[in-house]
Design a protein around this motif. Structure first.
Motif, PDB file in Angstrom:
ATOM      1  N   ASP A   1      -0.443  -0.102   9.344  1.00  0.00           N
ATOM      2  CA  ASP A   1      -0.146  -1.526   9.466  1.00  0.00           C
ATOM      3  C   ASP A   1       0.166  -2.037   8.063  1.00  0.00           C
ATOM      4  N   ASP A   2       1.382  -2.559   7.860  1.00  0.00           N
ATOM      5  CA  ASP A   2       1.825  -2.901   6.509  1.00  0.00           C
ATOM      6  C   ASP A   2       0.888  -3.885   5.808  1.00  0.00           C
ATOM      7  N   TYR A   3       0.444  -4.914   6.508  1.00  0.00           N
ATOM      8  CA  TYR A   3      -0.424  -5.899   5.873  1.00  0.00           C
ATOM      9  C   TYR A   3      -1.739  -5.271   5.426  1.00  0.00           C
ATOM     10  N   HIS A   4      -2.427  -4.589   6.340  1.00  0.00           N
ATOM     11  CA  HIS A   4      -3.720  -4.004   5.999  1.00  0.00           C
ATOM     12  C   HIS A   4      -3.590  -2.829   5.042  1.00  0.00           C
ATOM     13  N   ASP A   5      -2.481  -2.082   5.145  1.00  0.00           N
ATOM     14  CA  ASP A   5      -2.276  -0.963   4.228  1.00  0.00           C
ATOM     15  C   ASP A   5      -2.089  -1.470   2.799  1.00  0.00           C
ATOM     16  N   HIS A   6      -1.257  -2.511   2.629  1.00  0.00           N
ATOM     17  CA  HIS A   6      -1.075  -3.079   1.291  1.00  0.00           C
ATOM     18  C   HIS A   6      -2.392  -3.646   0.758  1.00  0.00           C
ATOM     19  N   LEU A   7      -3.071  -4.401   1.584  1.00  0.00           N
ATOM     20  CA  LEU A   7      -4.345  -4.999   1.185  1.00  0.00           C
ATOM     21  C   LEU A   7      -5.311  -3.918   0.703  1.00  0.00           C
ATOM     22  N   GLY A   8      -5.377  -2.821   1.433  1.00  0.00           N
ATOM     23  CA  GLY A   8      -6.288  -1.741   1.070  1.00  0.00           C
ATOM     24  C   GLY A   8      -5.861  -0.997  -0.186  1.00  0.00           C
ATOM     25  N   VAL A   9      -4.545  -0.800  -0.360  1.00  0.00           N
ATOM     26  CA  VAL A   9      -4.042  -0.118  -1.558  1.00  0.00           C
ATOM     27  C   VAL A   9      -4.417  -0.902  -2.809  1.00  0.00           C
ATOM     28  N   PHE A  10      -4.134  -2.187  -2.806  1.00  0.00           N
ATOM     29  CA  PHE A  10      -4.365  -2.998  -3.996  1.00  0.00           C
ATOM     30  C   PHE A  10      -5.859  -3.099  -4.302  1.00  0.00           C
ATOM     31  N   GLN A  11      -6.665  -3.249  -3.245  1.00  0.00           N
ATOM     32  CA  GLN A  11      -8.111  -3.332  -3.457  1.00  0.00           C
ATOM     33  C   GLN A  11      -8.652  -2.016  -3.996  1.00  0.00           C
ATOM     34  N   PHE A  12      -8.165  -0.897  -3.475  1.00  0.00           N
ATOM     35  CA  PHE A  12      -8.637   0.411  -3.940  1.00  0.00           C
ATOM     36  C   PHE A  12      -8.284   0.604  -5.410  1.00  0.00           C
ATOM     37  N   MET A  13      -7.034   0.318  -5.788  1.00  0.00           N
ATOM     38  CA  MET A  13      -6.614   0.535  -7.175  1.00  0.00           C
ATOM     39  C   MET A  13      -7.418  -0.342  -8.129  1.00  0.00           C
ATOM     40  N   TRP A  14      -7.683  -1.575  -7.715  1.00  0.00           N
ATOM     41  CA  TRP A  14      -8.452  -2.466  -8.573  1.00  0.00           C
ATOM     42  C   TRP A  14      -9.908  -2.018  -8.677  1.00  0.00           C
ATOM     43  N   SER A  15     -10.522  -1.691  -7.542  1.00  0.00           N
ATOM     44  CA  SER A  15     -11.940  -1.316  -7.559  1.00  0.00           C
ATOM     45  C   SER A  15     -12.175   0.019  -8.256  1.00  0.00           C
ATOM     46  N   ALA A  16     -11.143   0.886  -8.268  1.00  0.00           N
ATOM     47  CA  ALA A  16     -11.269   2.165  -8.972  1.00  0.00           C
ATOM     48  C   ALA A  16     -10.956   2.032 -10.461  1.00  0.00           C
ATOM     49  N   GLY A  17     -10.631   0.825 -10.895  1.00  0.00           N
ATOM     50  CA  GLY A  17     -10.359   0.606 -12.309  1.00  0.00           C
ATOM     51  C   GLY A  17      -8.998   1.093 -12.758  1.00  0.00           C
ATOM     52  N   LEU A  18      -8.034   1.130 -11.844  1.00  0.00           N
ATOM     53  CA  LEU A  18      -6.713   1.675 -12.170  1.00  0.00           C
ATOM     54  C   LEU A  18      -5.733   0.603 -12.626  1.00  0.00           C
ATOM     55  N   ILE A  19      -5.960  -0.657 -12.220  1.00  0.00           N
ATOM     56  CA  ILE A  19      -5.038  -1.740 -12.564  1.00  0.00           C
ATOM     57  C   ILE A  19      -5.834  -2.950 -13.056  1.00  0.00           C
ATOM     58  N   SER A  20      -5.120  -3.854 -13.714  1.00  0.00           N
ATOM     59  CA  SER A  20      -5.754  -5.048 -14.275  1.00  0.00           C
ATOM     60  C   SER A  20      -6.002  -6.114 -13.215  1.00  0.00           C
ATOM     61  N   ASP A  21      -6.826  -7.092 -13.577  1.00  0.00           N
ATOM     62  CA  ASP A  21      -7.101  -8.210 -12.662  1.00  0.00           C
ATOM     63  C   ASP A  21      -5.813  -8.959 -12.335  1.00  0.00           C
ATOM     64  N   GLN A  22      -4.995  -9.219 -13.360  1.00  0.00           N
ATOM     65  CA  GLN A  22      -3.781  -9.992 -13.155  1.00  0.00           C
ATOM     66  C   GLN A  22      -2.806  -9.267 -12.243  1.00  0.00           C
ATOM     67  N   THR A  23      -2.654  -7.963 -12.439  1.00  0.00           N
ATOM     68  CA  THR A  23      -1.753  -7.179 -11.586  1.00  0.00           C
ATOM     69  C   THR A  23      -2.262  -7.157 -10.154  1.00  0.00           C
ATOM     70  N   TYR A  24      -3.563  -7.047  -9.991  1.00  0.00           N
ATOM     71  CA  TYR A  24      -4.158  -7.065  -8.658  1.00  0.00           C
ATOM     72  C   TYR A  24      -3.820  -8.369  -7.936  1.00  0.00           C
ATOM     73  N   LYS A  25      -3.951  -9.485  -8.630  1.00  0.00           N
ATOM     74  CA  LYS A  25      -3.629 -10.780  -8.031  1.00  0.00           C
ATOM     75  C   LYS A  25      -2.146 -10.885  -7.693  1.00  0.00           C
ATOM     76  N   SER A  26      -1.297 -10.392  -8.604  1.00  0.00           N
ATOM     77  CA  SER A  26       0.150 -10.471  -8.378  1.00  0.00           C
ATOM     78  C   SER A  26       0.591  -9.586  -7.224  1.00  0.00           C
ATOM     79  N   LEU A  27      -0.027  -8.419  -7.095  1.00  0.00           N
ATOM     80  CA  LEU A  27       0.309  -7.520  -5.982  1.00  0.00           C
ATOM     81  C   LEU A  27       0.016  -8.196  -4.646  1.00  0.00           C
TER      82      LEU A  27
END
Length: 473
Positions: A227-253
């Motif tokens: 599901d595109d909405y939930h898949d995107h939501l989960g991707v961005f949350q995973f990358m942020w929680s794993a410390g892979l991306i910045s706070d600002q990028t997480y918000k922009s995604l």
């Protein structure tokens, strides 16, 4: 008696030779059993070991008018294939080969060494418990082809499901010993679309014909685009929680890519994905804690943008297995052994087709409606997830399952493999979820032993194993 002239003899011989050669590459012979025998693979180049099982490879034409033909590879069960189910494996992309990934580096028995020429047996091959059927779908993928070049530019979800159903109906005619056998569909990544859509097509076909032409019992998908909405939501949350991306990028995604299609994204979403890729650095986004293949680190931006496209990832981990497949399946002697039609062999075999990917026609934003329909049909449905994948991560799958609002039958708990936590599982009414600890996007590549435990439980319809200290009761 009139003796035939030499011209007549030569003409007759040419006709006979053409018929003989034609039968080798025919897709619909007069005798399906004869074609089955022609499809039998006698020995593979680089095979230094004996086999206890048979395997077959060839084509089935799925559309006579355009000449679309899909390539398959069947690996029979290592022991007593007559008593084992048939399991179809589908890789995603769209545009990636099930031969390249599913067979050669995940669940198949024939894996390729670093020289690209020598094979070794996978000790955790799924043909220990089932007859495994690998399919290159749609046309333009792997060795599958069409006589109509425009077919390669007009692939999409709907035609892929239709052609795959047509393939299976033809295939069961060619292999009548498997007709009526328990049949399951498995796959990963964009297979999250292929697998439920094909399952839906089979269920509808069986209802329309009022017979079980294909005895489908269930399906299982891993790290699956759902599901595109939930898949995107989960991707961005995973990358942020794993410390892979910045706070600002997480918000922009979340702001720029919400509700975007995974196939056709906007320019603003693409731009922020590029920023996220740069922040990730030269890691393998499909397996964030394992080394990346040196030949591929420069492709990280491109790989992350195609977030659903399967990656490259044995007891000894090798991050460059895709490169070995490219060498092996381009060898003329390998193509000959697998009965690849030389008139339709790709000029350069590739693990994934950019043409198929970039021209994909239809891709629904969700297949949750298909899940809802098939759950009510009584199929056994499992979803599994390697928990170190940032492409279709465990968070995405959990969000999609939550959206189905299924009642819990057995609550969240760890499952065990040789006394160690293999992952976690929860059972819902109509669906079972299993995570695999430490596995990336291609679970059977990173955790082959645990993946074999997974398929055993799925096929038997039992719960994932518990340790003695953690019983199901």
């Amino acid at each position: 008696m009139v003796k035939p002239s030499w011209a007549f003899v030569i003409t007759y011989f040419i006709i006979f030779l053409n018929l003989l050669l034609g039968s080798v590459f025919a897709t619909i012979p007069a005798d399906p059993l004869a074609q089955q025998e022609l499809d039998k693979v006698l020995k593979l180049p680089g095979q230094t070991f004996n086999l206890s099982f048979a395997h077959y490879a060839g084509y089935a034409t799925v559309n006579e008018d355009s000449g679309r033909a899909l390539f398959y590879w069947l690996v029979e069960a290592a022991e007593d294939p007559g008593s084992k189910p048939v399991v179809l494996w589908l890789n995603g992309g769209p545009g990636c080969s099930s031969i390249a990934y599913g067979e050669a580096e995940e669940v198949g028995p024939f894996h390729i060494m670093a020289d690209g020429k020598t094979l070794y047996l996978n000790p955790y091959s799924w043909n220990q418990v089932a007859n495994i059927l690998f399919l290159d779908s749609p046309v333009g993928v792997g060795f599958s082809y069409s006589n109509t070049s425009s077919d390669l530019l007009s692939n999409g979800d709907k035609r892929t499901a239709k052609d795959s159903l047509a393939f299976l109906l033809k295939w069961f005619e060619r292999f009548p010993q498997y007709k009526g056998r328990d049949f399951y569909i498995t796959g990963e990544s964009y297979g999250g679309h292929y697998v439920p859509q094909l399952s839906q097509a089979i269920v509808k076909h069986n209802l329309e014909t009022k017979e079980k032409a294909i005895n489908l019992k269930g399906y299982m998908v891993g790290n699956a685009l759902t599901d595109d909405y939930h898949d995107h939501l989960g991707v961005f949350q995973f990358m942020w929680s794993a410390g892979l991306i910045s706070d600002q990028t997480y918000k922009s995604l979340n702001l720029l890519c919400d509700f975007q299609s995974f196939i056709h994204t906007s320019n603003s979403c693409d731009n922020i994905l590029d920023i996220a890729s740069a922040e990730l650095g030269n890691i393998d986004p499909y397996s964030i804690y394992t080394p990346a293949c040196p030949a591929n680190v420069s492709q990280s931006n491109r790989l992350l943008k195609r977030m659903h496209k399967v990656g490259r990832i044995s007891e000894k981990y090798d991050p460059c297995t895709e490169a070995h497949s490219v060498v092996y399946f381009n060898l003329p002697e390998v193509q000959k052994a697998l009965h690849v039609n030389p008139n339709h062999a790709p000029s350069k075999w590739a693990t994934c087709s950019d043409v198929v990917y970039t021209t994909w026609q239809d891709s629904p934003r969700t297949v949750l409606d298909v899940y809802e329909e098939l759950i009510h049909s009584g199929l056994r449905i499992w979803m599994f997830s390697g928990d170190t994948d940032s492409v279709i991560p465990v968070t995405s799958t959990r969000y999609s399952i939550d959206a189905l609002k299924l009642p819990t039958v057995k609550p969240w708990r760890p499952w065990y493999d040789d006394g160690q936590v293999g992952g976690w599982t929860q059972e819902y009414a109509g669906l079972t979820f299993v995570s695999v600890r430490g596995a990336g996007h291609e679970v059977p590549l990173h955790k082959p032993k645990q993946a074999l435990t997974l398929i055993k439980a799925f096929l038997s319809g039992s719960s994932m194993p518990s340790s003695e200290l953690f019983s199901d009761s």
